[in-house]
Design a protein around this motif. Structure first.
Motif, short mmCIF file in Angstrom:
data_model
loop_
_atom_site.label_atom_id
_atom_site.label_comp_id
_atom_site.label_asym_id
_atom_site.label_seq_id
_atom_site.Cartn_x
_atom_site.Cartn_y
_atom_site.Cartn_z
N VAL A 225 0.81 -1.22 0.00
CA VAL A 225 0.00 0.00 0.00
C VAL A 225 0.84 1.27 0.00
CG1 VAL A 225 -0.33 -0.01 2.53
CG2 VAL A 225 -2.02 1.12 1.06
N ASN A 226 2.01 1.24 0.67
CA ASN A 226 2.85 2.46 0.69
C ASN A 226 3.37 2.78 -0.71
OD1 ASN A 226 2.96 0.94 3.29
ND2 ASN A 226 3.73 2.92 3.98
N ASP A 227 3.56 1.73 -1.53
CA ASP A 227 3.99 1.98 -2.91
C ASP A 227 2.86 2.59 -3.74
OD1 ASP A 227 6.69 1.39 -2.88
OD2 ASP A 227 6.34 -0.77 -3.01
N HIS A 228 1.62 2.20 -3.44
CA HIS A 228 0.48 2.84 -4.12
C HIS A 228 0.44 4.33 -3.73
CE1 HIS A 228 -4.17 2.77 -5.02
NE2 HIS A 228 -3.50 3.54 -5.85
N ALA A 229 0.61 4.61 -2.43
CA ALA A 229 0.59 6.02 -1.98
C ALA A 229 1.69 6.82 -2.66
CB ALA A 229 0.73 6.08 -0.46
N ARG A 230 2.89 6.20 -2.81
CA ARG A 230 3.99 6.90 -3.50
C ARG A 230 3.64 7.16 -4.96
NH1 ARG A 230 7.59 3.28 -4.26
NH2 ARG A 230 8.98 4.73 -5.29
N ALA A 231 2.96 6.20 -5.58
CA ALA A 231 2.57 6.38 -6.99
C ALA A 231 1.57 7.53 -7.12
CB ALA A 231 1.98 5.08 -7.54
N ILE A 232 0.63 7.59 -6.16
CA ILE A 232 -0.37 8.67 -6.18
C ILE A 232 0.33 10.04 -6.05
CG2 ILE A 232 -2.25 9.71 -4.81
CD1 ILE A 232 -3.30 6.81 -4.37
N ASP A 233 1.34 10.10 -5.20
CA ASP A 233 2.12 11.33 -5.02
C ASP A 233 2.76 11.74 -6.36
OD1 ASP A 233 3.77 13.35 -4.10
OD2 ASP A 233 5.15 12.02 -3.04
N TYR A 245 -3.15 6.32 -15.61
CA TYR A 245 -1.93 5.55 -15.32
C TYR A 245 -2.30 4.28 -14.58
CZ TYR A 245 0.37 9.92 -16.49
OH TYR A 245 0.79 11.05 -17.16
N ASN A 246 -1.81 3.15 -15.08
CA ASN A 246 -1.96 1.89 -14.36
C ASN A 246 -0.87 1.78 -13.30
OD1 ASN A 246 -4.13 1.06 -15.84
ND2 ASN A 246 -3.05 -0.48 -17.04
N ILE A 247 -1.26 1.25 -12.12
CA ILE A 247 -0.28 1.07 -11.03
C ILE A 247 -0.29 -0.40 -10.60
CG2 ILE A 247 0.46 1.85 -8.75
CD1 ILE A 247 -1.43 4.26 -9.04
N GLY A 248 0.90 -1.01 -10.63
CA GLY A 248 1.00 -2.40 -10.18
C GLY A 248 2.46 -2.80 -10.09
N GLY A 249 2.70 -3.94 -9.46
CA GLY A 249 4.09 -4.31 -9.19
C GLY A 249 4.56 -5.56 -9.92
N PHE A 250 3.85 -6.00 -10.97
CA PHE A 250 4.17 -7.25 -11.67
C PHE A 250 4.38 -8.36 -10.62
CE2 PHE A 250 5.46 -4.02 -14.80
CZ PHE A 250 4.78 -4.49 -15.91
N ASN A 251 3.37 -8.58 -9.80
CA ASN A 251 3.51 -9.49 -8.67
C ASN A 251 2.26 -10.36 -8.52
OD1 ASN A 251 4.55 -10.57 -6.19
ND2 ASN A 251 3.26 -9.11 -5.09
N PRO A 309 7.83 0.11 -7.80
CA PRO A 309 7.62 -0.33 -6.43
C PRO A 309 8.93 -0.37 -5.66
CG PRO A 309 6.90 -2.01 -8.01
CD PRO A 309 7.49 -0.91 -8.80
N SER A 310 8.87 -0.08 -4.36
CA SER A 310 10.12 -0.01 -3.60
C SER A 310 10.43 -1.31 -2.89
CB SER A 310 10.02 1.11 -2.56
OG SER A 310 9.07 0.75 -1.57
N LEU A 311 9.43 -2.19 -2.81
CA LEU A 311 9.58 -3.34 -1.91
C LEU A 311 9.37 -4.66 -2.63
CD1 LEU A 311 9.89 -2.74 1.13
CD2 LEU A 311 7.53 -3.43 1.44
N GLN A 312 10.17 -5.65 -2.31
CA GLN A 312 9.94 -7.01 -2.79
C GLN A 312 8.76 -7.59 -2.01
OE1 GLN A 312 11.63 -8.71 -5.29
NE2 GLN A 312 12.40 -6.63 -5.64
N PHE A 313 8.00 -8.49 -2.64
CA PHE A 313 6.80 -9.04 -1.99
C PHE A 313 7.13 -9.75 -0.67
CE2 PHE A 313 3.46 -12.37 -1.65
CZ PHE A 313 2.39 -11.51 -1.43
N GLU A 314 8.23 -10.51 -0.65
CA GLU A 314 8.57 -11.29 0.55
C GLU A 314 8.73 -10.35 1.75
OE1 GLU A 314 9.86 -11.71 -2.45
OE2 GLU A 314 8.96 -13.68 -2.81
N GLU A 315 9.38 -9.19 1.50
CA GLU A 315 9.60 -8.22 2.57
C GLU A 315 8.26 -7.57 2.98
OE1 GLU A 315 12.17 -4.17 3.25
OE2 GLU A 315 12.57 -5.33 1.43
#
Ligand code: NAD
Ligand code: DAU
Length: 350
Positions: A225-233, A245-251, A309-315
């Motif tokens: 969710v924090n990566d979505h907020a960063r994208a909105i910014d 704009y599409n937002i997603g993390g290829f995950n 995205p700033s984060l790997q899914f595992e993290e």
């Protein structure tokens, strides 16, 4: 000074967007407008509630007069619109409330923006936050791009699609400066425990059955969710007017595989034997009209505006499971309905 109206700021994603903007932009006034429906929770924002650039207003986006007054009272320059009925299962039971909030509520905000901004739209922006579900359902191949035709299947996605069309119609017809983003499934802290990830973590914790719809083979594309907020910014500040704009993390994850990761992570953190909670998995009747697969191609956002995205899914999933296990009070308050009392204690005698 910019006066920014963020709607739905007491909800899951909205609270992360409000926190980001309040902390990152001390020169902006952030007005968080939220009706505090069952999904709105001011406890999501206790860390910033006393910030000098933050104001909370309890209001319903469907209330024409109040919304119009708020635009003039706070001299609103820009809107980031997240308020919505957001749960697909609820939309199947009660489609009308989705049409009211998601369609009429959005139209109401558009009208207020258009009339209060006096036809001079310099330094104004109406940012509409939407979902990938408007594009429908994919087979095992391909991705949703910004050009994918709309094909919603649930009352929720139909209402979001309709709101997107109204937002674009205001750009085409009145030149209202708009931008839209369509994001994939979010996960992280403060998500209402009716959605898959927080519901399952809470049930694992309490040794309750984990209700998997159908065979658990549906695929979702998960973004922290924090990566979505960063994208909105980024889109709010750099997005091209009238664009999507599409937002997603290829995950992408099959539900059942994701559920097994949740079980493994929660069991480890709870000090249980590996896989101990797998016996809680219970296959139940499928969701009506259940979309098979969502997968977002967000390369336009990366190529044009530089977001990734700033984060790997595992993290991200480790952080998320930990957060729910460490914040059982937050979940308990929701489950008991106690957080409704919080609003009256905090605001009614001010
Ligand atoms: P949420 O249900 O957690 O929060 C919605 C917020 O809107 C709540 O605080 C609620 O009180 C408020 N609200 C509802 N009706 C209102 C009304 N009539 N007037 C004023 N406020 C009202 O939702 P969320 O998951 O945070 O989603 C936020 C937005 O992002 C929605 O527009 C949703 O469609 C979109 N979205 C969500 C996801 C996701 O995975 N959760 C993904 C993509 C897009
Ligand atoms: O794709 C973006 C959308 O993601 C947002 O627009 C919605 O607001 C958000 O709720 C979410 O919709 P989903 O329907 O994909 O999310 P949910 O968490 O409800 O379900 C995720 C998957 O898990 C879905 O395939 C249904 C399944 N599921 C869900 C629940 C609640 C189960 O198998 N069991 C459950 O109990």
């Amino acid at each position: 000074m910019k006066n920014i109206l963020i709607t739905g700021g007491a909800g899951f994603i909205g609270s992360h967007v409000v926190r980001l903007f309040v902390n990152k932009y001390p020169d902006y006034n952030i007005i968080n407008l939220d009706a505090l429906t069952y999904a709105g929770n001011l406890k999501n924002l206790t860390d910033i509630e006393n910030a000098s650039n933050y104001t909370f207003v309890k209001a319903d986006i469907c209330d024409e007069k109040i919304i119009d007054n708020i635009f003039s009272e706070y001299n609103i320059d820009a809107v980031i619109h997240l308020a919505a009925e957001s749960h697909v299962d609820r939309s199947i039971k009660d489609p009308l409330s989705f049409a009211k909030t998601n369609v009429i509520g959005t139209l109401n905000l558009l009208q207020a923006a258009k009339s209060n901004w006096n036809g001079d739209f310099k330094n104004n922006l109406f940012y509409h936050v939407s979902t990938d579900e408007v594009y429908g359902s994919l087979t095992d191949q391909g991705f949703f791009t910004e050009k994918t035709p709309y094909d919603p299947h649930s009352p929720y996605s139909a209402s979001k699609a309709s709101s997107d069309h109204f937002v674009r119609a205001f750009f085409d017809t009145y030149r209202l400066p708009i931008v839209i983003s369509n994001c994939s499934n979010n996960y992280g802290s403060y998500q209402f425990p009716e959605k898959l990830i927080p519901l399952f973590i809470n049930n694992i914790c309490n040794n309750k059955p984990l209700p998997v719809y159908g065979k658990g083979e549906n695929v979702r594309d998960w973004l922290f969710v924090n990566d979505h907020a960063r994208a909105i910014d980024v889109i709010f500040h750099k997005g091209k007017l009238g664009d999507t704009y599409n937002i997603g993390g290829f995950n992408e994850w099959k539900n059942i595989d994701l559920i097994k990761v949740l079980i493994k992570t929660a069991d480890r953190l709870l000090g249980r034997e590996e896989g101990a909670s797998e016996s809680l998995i219970t296959y139940v009747t499928d969701r009506a009209g259940h979309d098979y697969r969502y997968a977002i191609d967000s390369s336009k956002l990366k190529d044009e505006l530089g977001w990734e995205p700033s984060l790997q899914f595992e993290e991200g999933i480790e952080k998320t499971v930990k957060w729910y296990l460490e914040n059982t009070d937050w979940v308990e308050n929701i489950v008991n309905g106690d957080y409704q009392k919080y609003y009256s204690e905090m605001y009614e005698n001010r």
